[in-house]
Design an enzyme around this catalytic site. Sequence first.
Site, PDB file in Angstrom:
ATOM      1  CG  HIS A  24      27.053  59.056  13.555  1.00 13.31           C
ATOM      2  ND1 HIS A  24      27.450  59.591  12.364  1.00 13.31           N
ATOM      3  CD2 HIS A  24      26.775  57.759  13.301  1.00 13.31           C
ATOM      4  CE1 HIS A  24      27.400  58.673  11.422  1.00 13.31           C
ATOM      5  NE2 HIS A  24      26.986  57.550  11.960  1.00 13.31           N
ATOM      6  CG  HIS A  78      25.973  48.361   8.364  1.00 17.37           C
ATOM      7  ND1 HIS A  78      27.221  48.243   8.958  1.00 17.37           N
ATOM      8  CD2 HIS A  78      25.752  49.720   8.259  1.00 17.37           C
ATOM      9  CE1 HIS A  78      27.716  49.455   9.183  1.00 17.37           C
ATOM     10  NE2 HIS A  78      26.838  50.358   8.771  1.00 17.37           N
ATOM     11  CD  GLU A  80      26.617  53.234  12.001  1.00 19.26           C
ATOM     12  OE1 GLU A  80      26.822  53.144  10.774  1.00 19.26           O
ATOM     13  OE2 GLU A  80      26.857  54.275  12.653  1.00 19.26           O
ATOM     14  CG  ASP A  82      22.132  53.061  11.413  1.00 20.71           C
ATOM     15  OD1 ASP A  82      23.051  52.278  11.705  1.00 20.71           O
ATOM     16  OD2 ASP A  82      22.169  53.796  10.411  1.00 20.71           O
ATOM     17  CG  HIS A 144      29.413  53.591   7.178  1.00 16.51           C
ATOM     18  ND1 HIS A 144      28.505  53.667   8.204  1.00 16.51           N
ATOM     19  CD2 HIS A 144      30.385  54.473   7.489  1.00 16.51           C
ATOM     20  CE1 HIS A 144      28.855  54.531   9.097  1.00 16.51           C
ATOM     21  NE2 HIS A 144      29.985  55.030   8.702  1.00 16.51           N
ATOM     22  CG  ASP A 163      24.899  52.546   5.832  1.00 18.19           C
ATOM     23  OD1 ASP A 163      23.723  52.682   6.210  1.00 18.19           O
ATOM     24  OD2 ASP A 163      25.855  52.484   6.619  1.00 18.19           O
ATOM     25  CE1 TYR A 191      23.253  57.741   5.015  1.00 23.41           C
ATOM     26  CE2 TYR A 191      24.674  56.821   3.322  1.00 23.41           C
ATOM     27  CZ  TYR A 191      23.990  56.692   4.514  1.00 23.41           C
ATOM     28  OH  TYR A 191      24.066  55.518   5.212  1.00 23.41           O
ATOM     29  CG  HIS A 222      19.899  55.351   6.145  1.00 25.17           C
ATOM     30  ND1 HIS A 222      19.360  55.380   7.411  1.00 25.17           N
ATOM     31  CD2 HIS A 222      21.131  54.818   6.286  1.00 25.17           C
ATOM     32  CE1 HIS A 222      20.234  54.882   8.275  1.00 25.17           C
ATOM     33  NE2 HIS A 222      21.302  54.522   7.619  1.00 25.17           N
TER      34      HIS A 222
HETATM   35 FE1  FEO Z   1      26.452  52.624   8.722  1.00 27.19          FE
HETATM   36 FE2  FEO Z   1      23.106  53.376   8.357  1.00 27.19          FE
HETATM   37  O1  FEO Z   1      24.647  52.689   9.182  1.00 27.19           O
END
Ligand code: FEO
Length: 386
Positions: A24, A78, A80, A82, A144, A163, A191, A222
């Site tokens: 993104h 989370h 999101e 991903d 996040h 995250d 990051y 991640h």
């Molecule tokens: Fe806020 Fe890795 O997603």
Amino acid sequence: MKARKISENVYWVGGIDWDVRNFHGYLTQRGTTYNAYLIIDKKITLIDTVKPTMTSQLLQRISSVIEPQKIDYIVSNHVEMDHSGSLPAILKHTPNAEIITCPHGEKGLKKHYKKDWKFRVVKTGDTISTGNYSLQFVLTPMVHWPDNMITYMPEKKILFSNDAFGQHYASTGRFDDECPPDIIMDEAKKYYANIVLPYAKPVKNALDEALKLDIEMIATSHGVGWRKNIAGIVEKYREWSSNKTKKKALIVYDTMWHSTEKIAFAIYDAFESKDYQIVLSNLQHNHISDIMTELIDAEYICVGSPTLNKNIMPSVAGFLTYLNGLAPGNRKAISFGSYGWGEQIKKIDQYLSDTGFEIIESVKHKYIPDNEDLLRIKNNIIDKIK
Ligand code: FEO
């Protein structure tokens, strides 16, 4: 593809996205991973899933340990995509599994997937037993999204941090001690600057809560996890979330016929004469997400654009929009640029002011600055730098 055991009865089963270069809007030169974890106990538990394009990797890795239909609990730290994107695929295998998430997580997952899944809603301090092990939850809103939480496994002293503490870094190494430490920390900084930066206060709160726990392993969502240098990454998060700056100036610009560039170098000379660390970034050659990383600790940001068609250059407007979204507070700013007619450097000032920066000078020069002009600009900036 196989799971990787990270502790007895705990496996990494995530996906490695070697080729992703745009997350993104964030330039991910080293790819990334979406980390999911499988706990084998009386209640088999999956912590998070992966981006939809990585579903096959997730299923293969889970299947190398157990049949996916045996999963009882899925912890969604989370919403999101991903991390939640493979939920529909996993729940096709195990439709009776319970999704364990926080109140915002339940709302978000229902909005995203519009499915009648089984939810168990938890809040900070709640614990569930998986049999021999237990999972404790700490809600970490805005690290996040509003739905973020972290999950702690006390028997193993593992923190599943989602995250927080992550990096966009593709690797078969799963921990900080298996990868080049400087690269991992640089990617963690990038990051933080591009994902976590606007949320300094929630980060501090989350750190305060997380550090009450006895942690021997941070299993991020991640990049690599942390088990050797936990103190190092925690200290860095403390430093970055403090928003403290150092004697550093970041000069960002685009240029058409090098006049704005000449002003950029005059400003450079001014900061150099005051012994500042300087980073100069021409937007034609540097990505906005790399530039943001340099802003984490910069006292000054200087942004320049020539006037183009009654506006600033689109590259500069794009950078300023990105900067405005991340909005690190407590910065001093200088705008600058050349113009022929219809001067529009004031638009840079509007962006910088909206971002909450203190503008100490706006340098506007008609046509091409000569050496005398540049010396005057330099000396004027020297006077303004405290
Ligand atoms: Fe806020 Fe890795 O997603």
